[in-house]
Enzyme design. Sequence first.
Site, PDB file in Angstrom:
ATOM      1  N   ASP A  48       0.856  -1.178   0.000  1.00 21.50           N
ATOM      2  CA  ASP A  48       0.000   0.000   0.000  1.00 21.50           C
ATOM      3  C   ASP A  48       0.900   1.238   0.000  1.00 21.50           C
ATOM      4  O   ASP A  48       2.091   1.152   0.295  1.00 21.50           O
ATOM      5  CB  ASP A  48      -0.889  -0.039   1.249  1.00 21.50           C
ATOM      6  CG  ASP A  48      -1.828   1.142   1.324  1.00 21.50           C
ATOM      7  OD1 ASP A  48      -2.329   1.562   0.271  1.00 21.50           O
ATOM      8  OD2 ASP A  48      -2.048   1.652   2.432  1.00 21.50           O
ATOM      9  N   ASP A  89      -5.191   5.878  -4.267  1.00 17.67           N
ATOM     10  CA  ASP A  89      -4.958   7.291  -4.585  1.00 17.67           C
ATOM     11  C   ASP A  89      -5.021   7.551  -6.086  1.00 17.67           C
ATOM     12  O   ASP A  89      -5.004   6.637  -6.907  1.00 17.67           O
ATOM     13  CB  ASP A  89      -3.586   7.729  -4.065  1.00 17.67           C
ATOM     14  CG  ASP A  89      -3.641   8.099  -2.594  1.00 17.67           C
ATOM     15  OD1 ASP A  89      -4.743   8.007  -2.022  1.00 17.67           O
ATOM     16  OD2 ASP A  89      -2.605   8.467  -2.040  1.00 17.67           O
TER      17      ASP A  89
END
Length: 1121
Positions: free
Chosen positions: A348, A625
Amino acid sequence: MDCSLLRTLVRRYCAGEENWVDSRTIYVGHKEPPPGAEAYIPQRYPDNRIVSSKYTFWNFIPKNLFEQFRRIANFYFLIIFLVQLIIDTPTSPVTSGLPLFFVITVTAIKQGYEDWLRHKADNAMNQCPVHFIQHGKLVRKQSRKLRVGDIVMVKEDETFPCDLIFLSSNRADGTCHVTTASLDGESSHKTHYAVQDTKGFHTEEDVDGLHATIECEQPQPDLYKFVGRINVYNDLNDPVVRPLGSENLLLRGATLKNTEKIFGVAIYTGMETKMALNYQSKSQKRSAVEKSMNTFLIVYLCILVSKALINTVLKYVWQSEPFRDEPWYNQKTESERQRNLVEYIFTDKTGTLTENNMAFKECCIEGHVYVPHVICNGQVLPDSSGIDMIDSSPGVSGREREELFFRALCLCHTVQVKDDDPGDDVDGPQKSPDSKSCVYISSSPDEVALVEGVQRLGFTYLRLKDNYMEILNRENDIERFELLEVLSFDSVRRRMSVIVKSATGEIYLFCKGADSSIFPRVIEGKVDQVRSRVERNAVEGLRTLCVAYKRLEPEEYEDVCRLLQTAKVALQDREKKLAEAYEQIEKDLILLGATAVEDRLQEKAADTIEALQKAGIKVWVLTGDKMETASATCYACKLFRRSTQLLELTTKRLEEQSLHDVLFELSKTVLRCSGSLTRDSFSGLSTDMHDYGLIIDGAALSLIMKPREDGSSSGNYRELFLEICRNCSAVLCCRMAPLQKAQIVKLIKFSKEHPITLAIGDGANDVSMILEAHVGIGVIGKEGRQAARNSDYAIPKFKHLKKMLLVHGHLYYIRISELVQYFFYKNVCFIFPQFLYQFFCGFSQQTLYDTAYLTLYNISFTSLPILLYSLMEQHVGIEVLKRDPSLYRDIAKNALLRWRVFIYWTFLGVFDALVFFFGAYFMFENTTVTSNGQMFGNWTFGTLVFTVMVITVTLKLALDTHYWTWINHFVIWGSLLFYIVFSLLWGGIIWPFLSYQRMYYVFLHMLSSGPAWLGITLLVTVSLLPDVLKKVLCRQLWPTATERTQNIQLRDSVSEFTPLTSLQSWGARGTRPVAAQCSSSSGRVVCSRWESEEYTVLPPHPGLSHNTRYGCCGSSLETPT
């Protein structure tokens, strides 16, 4: 037991297609619709319980036993134990049953305890109190008792107990702010909007009086998609229908922020919430070591069965002759994990690689650079003494553009100001002149960093009130701008704009976005100067944005309003029409400047990724994102380098080309040089060929994972996508939902190479990929402990992954591979002489060894040395492993448990067994060996073979040991001493509880013979000779990087004055930089120049600092200055 979920599944899949619909109807507050409005059809939904555990009280024993006996080793020993119970065998069932029972029991206790912890966490979550509305009053009950249709009240800093439709909040504008860190990893604030017709309901009585129904889609895992509508029934009027989208949906797991309270109606509960649907079901993980061991066990099992069949056939052949009916015996006797070998790491971004802490670094206005608290208007600020001047002053002519740039940053955003006292609206602006304490919140941390940065340069954004934006300028005057339109950011345009009206009546359009989306739309401004600064900042890994503007005349603004209104009210292709309108509006801009923001990486994150790549491990970043944000972080953490050519497989590109064309074009690009140059397919790194990085988003991945409707394999693009990924040094997956992260891991995990995968994350949105990967790592961070709770290992920072894999993982694999092969080896040595003995005893099942030796061989005589080896062995020092990541390549792809190594150990075991048996047989055949003329008997012969075997297998392990401590000496030599002492006691004492004393005086009788001593010495030497020769020849002729490093450690006594050039042959092969480097930072001077690929690191010598390093073939010196 709760059966609601089971009933739902039965109805869904067994009741027939006509009973399963794509939408559901929810009655708000469980109120029936008015008569004549629509038919009231009550529906049943699961309750709000979350279940993450694996076992229940009733299925623990059968399910756990089934999973344990799926392991071939356990199943094998179970069969052996049952055979020993049923059939009269020479060995006792205890020899196999007791170790099996111990292993099964300990494993069951461990797994039961872990699942009990999950049950405990589930109960704490399911029993937490929740407030809901009942008969106009606020009632509290447990979360698990919530039902679809209940109206729930959630207070600030509380987590939403289920998926809710947002009805109202204490804010007059009907908005609320939430953080979704546990869902998509973003800790920034997001704004959600209440239903237009219910946002005025602020009390329990108002909400309880609501009469409405909600029609929405059935539960599905996409966090960013929701389609529905609400029908609000008013007195004697037709219902008001309002559309519902993702902006009206509050997801379970999100947290309410900066809002006192909200009311919402539950639409998805329990395991139907989007968070639960993104959970990956728990599965039993199998390590590569265990898989290899299972394969080897199958081979040995086949060998064992074939030996048993041969002995059985030969036994009946032997007994078929009359004079051989009697068998040759007198009485029947009684008898970790894989963080090693990791090939792919899926990590991540937010909270794992970064601290999620943005910092405004600088801005460039028409070529002039401004750094907060350092340089403003070309002047060095008082608190920045010692910093060199960056630029000259822009002069009087540039002041207007400068202030316009700062105003643009203060106005072009979606930032909210957190109210310290929401009820005190009168004195807010009056407090603002000294309001350095403004707290900004936004869905984008970049926007917060920009607003805070421009505040340090003299312009402060105060608030948005009644559609007016207020800012404080350098003269402490408040300026008010009316917010007319917001052209929201999207990943295709990669920019956002606002249209504002000043107090003097001038209308401005301020636009900010990526340089690639701003520069083509600019018709005026110092583009070259700004572009050069943007490129320089991008190289340094900073996130850059460009800012532009244009003035709108009233007539132009009216045209813009009409264009936007037409697009907004369109029911078909609304997004497409809005995009076309934005394209027409955002053109003919005047460039103002650019900004640079730093997303602070975690400490040593870049060094860790660089070391992992040198170790031959591919690193993929999976994040929710935006592409621009994630790409900048990948540059900062050195996943992407300056020389990396980025390949995009994104929604924007798929709008221009078909998926088929894009994939084949990318495949042609990355495979262009494959005919002439060979890329290291494992590491993806090569200095001789082009370096590629792939960027893919969630929408493109969905198309790749979706099979073709006609079912033909030609439409399945997964293999082509995998081929592209294999030839890229790094891959970035952005806009990923939690379930998509797990799909990516699963896709790589089950590809044809079957690589070992590792997933690391810090939030609940990472749980699915952590559970899917072979190895799951949870980072204990700001987003809770869900990732750590569901992981195999938990670490506090990403930097610890380097030591965990390259040191502990490396050592673990060396130890466990030796453990597995050694166990097979010593049991081949143990069993094969027994097989050979059957040819000399008429295949009568007579044992070669005494029962005590059969039982204690694996339990006592040979167990402790290998156990200590598997706990303490360090074939290379820890510091060396950390300093040279390339050593990890020596264990890549399960190198020490391949068939070649397995066959060598098996051959060695068979050879040693032949030496033990036939060496003893031919050496003492028909020979008197004692002073009184006695000859060796059956048990003496077996004891001699057993003694040679115990000494040989123990010394074999001693030859493989590199890390000697007093404990190793104690255990290895102590095991041999224990065997001798035990044999003396076992054969030198009359045991009253035994019915036979066949071993009495046998061991002493054997040791009293000089030839026996000579024979033991000779046989042990001959048995160990092939292994010693193999080690010497391989180390001299074909040394691995690890063996070269071991040679360096052995020659650690080199003189301080030894010429560096004489040490070239010791060097480990390393990476050669393209050019010499010289840099200075933090008080250190570093100069390096490599002219060869051979280098080494010498130990510190007297008179030199521990920080001094030498390079063998060029020059490298690093010393404190």
